[in-house]
Write an enzyme that holds these catalytic residues in place. Sequence first.
Site, short mmCIF file in Angstrom:
data_model
loop_
_atom_site.label_atom_id
_atom_site.label_comp_id
_atom_site.label_asym_id
_atom_site.label_seq_id
_atom_site.Cartn_x
_atom_site.Cartn_y
_atom_site.Cartn_z
N LYS A 7 0.88 -1.22 -0.09
CA LYS A 7 -0.13 -0.02 0.03
C LYS A 7 0.82 1.22 -0.08
O LYS A 7 1.46 1.39 0.91
CB LYS A 7 -0.78 0.12 1.23
CG LYS A 7 -2.12 1.26 1.22
CD LYS A 7 -2.72 1.35 2.40
CE LYS A 7 -2.00 2.42 3.32
NZ LYS A 7 -2.04 3.70 2.59
N CYS A 41 13.65 11.83 5.34
CA CYS A 41 13.92 11.58 6.84
C CYS A 41 15.39 11.62 7.03
O CYS A 41 15.76 11.59 8.18
CB CYS A 41 13.63 10.10 7.07
SG CYS A 41 14.07 9.04 5.81
O1 TXE Z 1 2.78 9.02 8.02
P1 TXE Z 1 2.03 7.91 8.39
P2 TXE Z 1 2.13 10.53 7.60
C1 TXE Z 1 6.88 11.40 9.28
C2 TXE Z 1 6.72 13.11 9.39
C3 TXE Z 1 5.33 13.26 8.98
C4 TXE Z 1 4.50 12.05 10.03
C5 TXE Z 1 3.33 11.78 9.66
O2 TXE Z 1 7.12 13.55 10.54
O3 TXE Z 1 4.83 14.40 9.49
O4 TXE Z 1 5.52 11.07 9.78
O5 TXE Z 1 3.30 11.53 8.25
C6 TXE Z 1 0.25 4.02 6.59
N1 TXE Z 1 -1.99 0.81 9.74
N2 TXE Z 1 7.11 10.89 8.28
O6 TXE Z 1 0.65 10.84 8.41
O7 TXE Z 1 0.72 8.34 8.74
C7 TXE Z 1 -0.04 5.23 5.62
O8 TXE Z 1 -1.39 5.12 4.92
C8 TXE Z 1 -1.07 0.47 8.43
C9 TXE Z 1 8.57 10.45 8.12
O9 TXE Z 1 1.98 10.60 6.04
O10 TXE Z 1 3.15 7.14 9.05
C10 TXE Z 1 1.16 5.39 4.56
O11 TXE Z 1 0.90 4.52 3.76
N3 TXE Z 1 -0.75 1.57 7.86
C11 TXE Z 1 8.46 9.34 6.97
C12 TXE Z 1 2.07 5.06 5.76
O12 TXE Z 1 1.55 4.48 6.88
C13 TXE Z 1 -0.80 2.67 8.37
C14 TXE Z 1 7.93 9.54 5.88
C15 TXE Z 1 2.69 6.39 6.36
O13 TXE Z 1 2.01 7.07 6.82
C16 TXE Z 1 -1.71 3.11 9.27
C17 TXE Z 1 6.69 10.30 5.86
C18 TXE Z 1 -2.23 1.96 10.22
N4 TXE Z 1 -2.95 2.06 11.33
C19 TXE Z 1 6.40 10.82 7.22
N5 TXE Z 1 -1.81 4.37 9.57
C20 TXE Z 1 10.20 8.91 6.79
N6 TXE Z 1 10.53 8.35 7.63
O14 TXE Z 1 10.66 8.93 5.48
C21 TXE Z 1 -1.05 4.82 8.72
N7 TXE Z 1 -0.61 4.00 7.63
#
Ligand code: TXE
Length: 480
Positions: free
Chosen positions: A173, A282
Site C-alpha cells: 500500500k 527523513c
Molecule cells: O505518515 P504515516 P504521515 C513523518 C513526518 C510526518 C509524519 C506523519 O514527520 O509529518 O511522519 O506522516 C500508512 N496501519 N514521516 O501521516 O501516517 C499510511 O497510509 C497501517 C517520516 O504521512 O506514518 C502510509 O501509507 N498503515 C517518514 C504510511 O503508513 C498505516 C515519511 C505512512 O503514513 C496506518 C513520512 C495503520 N494504522 C512521514 N496508519 C520517513 N521516515 O521517511 C497509517 N498507515
Amino acid sequence: MERIQNYINGELVAPQSGMYIDNYDPSRGVVYSAIPDSDEADINAAVAAAKRAFPGWSNTPYTERSAIMQRLADLIRDNLNRLAAAESKDNGKPVSLARTVDIPRAESNIRFYATAIMHFESKAHIMENRVINYTHKKPLGVVGCISPWNLPLYLFTWKIAPALAAGNCVVAKPSEITPMTAYLLSELAIEAGLPAGVLNIVHGLGGRAGQAIISHKDVVAISFTGGTATGAHIAREAAPKFKKLSLELGGKNPNIIFADCDFDKMLSTTLRSSFANQGQICLCGSRIFIQDTLYDRFKDAFVEKVARMKVGDPSDPATKMGAVVSEDHMNKILSYIKLAQEEGGKVLTGGHRVHLEGELAGGYYIAPTIIEGLEYTCRTNQEEIFGPVVTLTPFKTEEEVLTMANSTPYGLASTVWTQDLTRAHRVAAHIESGIVWINCWLLRDLRTPFGGVKQSGVGREGGFEALEFFTEAQNVCIEL
Ligand code: TXE
C-alpha cells in the site's frame, strides 16, 4: 477525472465498496484524481491472490524472477519522463528532482535486487567431517509493504524489490497522499509479465486499508516506512501475532560543522541537506550545529544563499523548491515555525507561506526557513518537523556537540564536517545514529545497511540485509 485502480490478482480493479478518496495536486491545491478507498474486503482479495501465487513464484528459478524484475526496471527507465511528471504533480516536488533522483532510484532498486538475488548465498557448518549443517533461506510467504509520501516510488520499490526477489508474494500500500506512481507501476508490472497475484497494490487510508494489511493473519511480515507514531502502532499490532517487522521511522538529524571544514563544499551540501525535497526527507539535517568560531561566517553565507532560493512551479524544469505535500502538512510546518518563535527563536529568513500567481495561487508553498537562538532541548529542536525548516546552534567543544546531537529520541542519520580524520572517526563512533555521513550527504551505496536506532526504527534495509529480512533461515543438520 482519472480514477486510480487497485492491482489485485494481476488485474486493475475498482474497490469493492465503489468508494473513492480525493487526490490533491499540492502545487495548485486542487483535487485532480480519485483513489480507491479500499477496505478489508479488498485486502482479503489481495492476500488470497498472493497466497495462491506463492507456491508458483517461490519455486520459479531465481534467474527467471530476476529476468522479470529486470524487465520491470527497463520499463521504469523507458517511462522516466512520464513517471517523473506524475511524481511531481502528485507530491509537489520539483520535476527535476523526480527525474534525476526518485525515478532513476526506483529503477535501480529493482535492478539491484533482481541481481542481488543471484548472489545471495547460504552457509554450511561442518562438524569434524561427520555432520553437515546447511542454512536454507526460505521466502516467508505473503508480506505487507507500506510506504510514505515523501519519496513515493523510490521507497515503495525499495521494499517490494527485495521481497519479490526473495520469492515472496506482496500486498503493498503506497501512501494515500501520493498514490499515482504506484498505480503506474502496477500497469508496468502487467506489461513486464509479472504473474498474477505475485504483487498486489491496494490503495486507501492507513487506518482502513493499511490496518487490514497489518492485522491480516496470513500476512507474515511487514516492512513499513513512515511516522514514528504509526510505527509504534504497527509494532503493537504485529508483535502479539509474531509477525516479522522492519520499521523505518522519523528522524531529527544533526548536521555538525567543525571550524576546520572545507567551507565551500560544506555550504553547498548543507543547502541540499537542509532543503532538498522541501526538507521532506527523513535524512535531511534539520539541526545544524556550528563551531562558535565559524558561526557568524556560516550564518551570513547560508542566510544569503537561502534567502535567494526561489520557490516555484514544480513542473518547471528550472525549479529547485516546490510545494510541500498537503495542506495539513503545510499547516503542521507553519505551526512549528510559530512554536519556534514562542520558544524564543529568531527567524533569519523565510518563516511564512508563499503565494504564487495564477493557477498556483492555492498551492502549498513555504519559504525555506532558518531559525537561531533556540535551546537544543526545546520542542522545535526535539520533534520532527519534516519541512523546509532548520535551526542553527553554536557549540564550542566536541563533547558539547555530541551531547546536543544525541539529545533527541531519534537516531536515523547524521552529517559531520571536519578535515581532521581522527576527529571524524571519533565523532562517528559516538553519534547515536544508524548512518553517519562525513564530508558528504545522501551519498548512497545500495549495498550498505540502511536504518535507524532509538525511535528511528528497528531493523536494516539495503544490501543483503533486506534479503535476510524477507527470508527465514532454516538449519538442516545431516549426520553422515
Ligand atoms: O505518515 P504515516 P504521515 C513523518 C513526518 C510526518 C509524519 C506523519 O514527520 O509529518 O511522519 O506522516 C500508512 N496501519 N514521516 O501521516 O501516517 C499510511 O497510509 C497501517 C517520516 O504521512 O506514518 C502510509 O501509507 N498503515 C517518514 C504510511 O503508513 C498505516 C515519511 C505512512 O503514513 C496506518 C513520512 C495503520 N494504522 C512521514 N496508519 C520517513 N521516515 O521517511 C497509517 N498507515
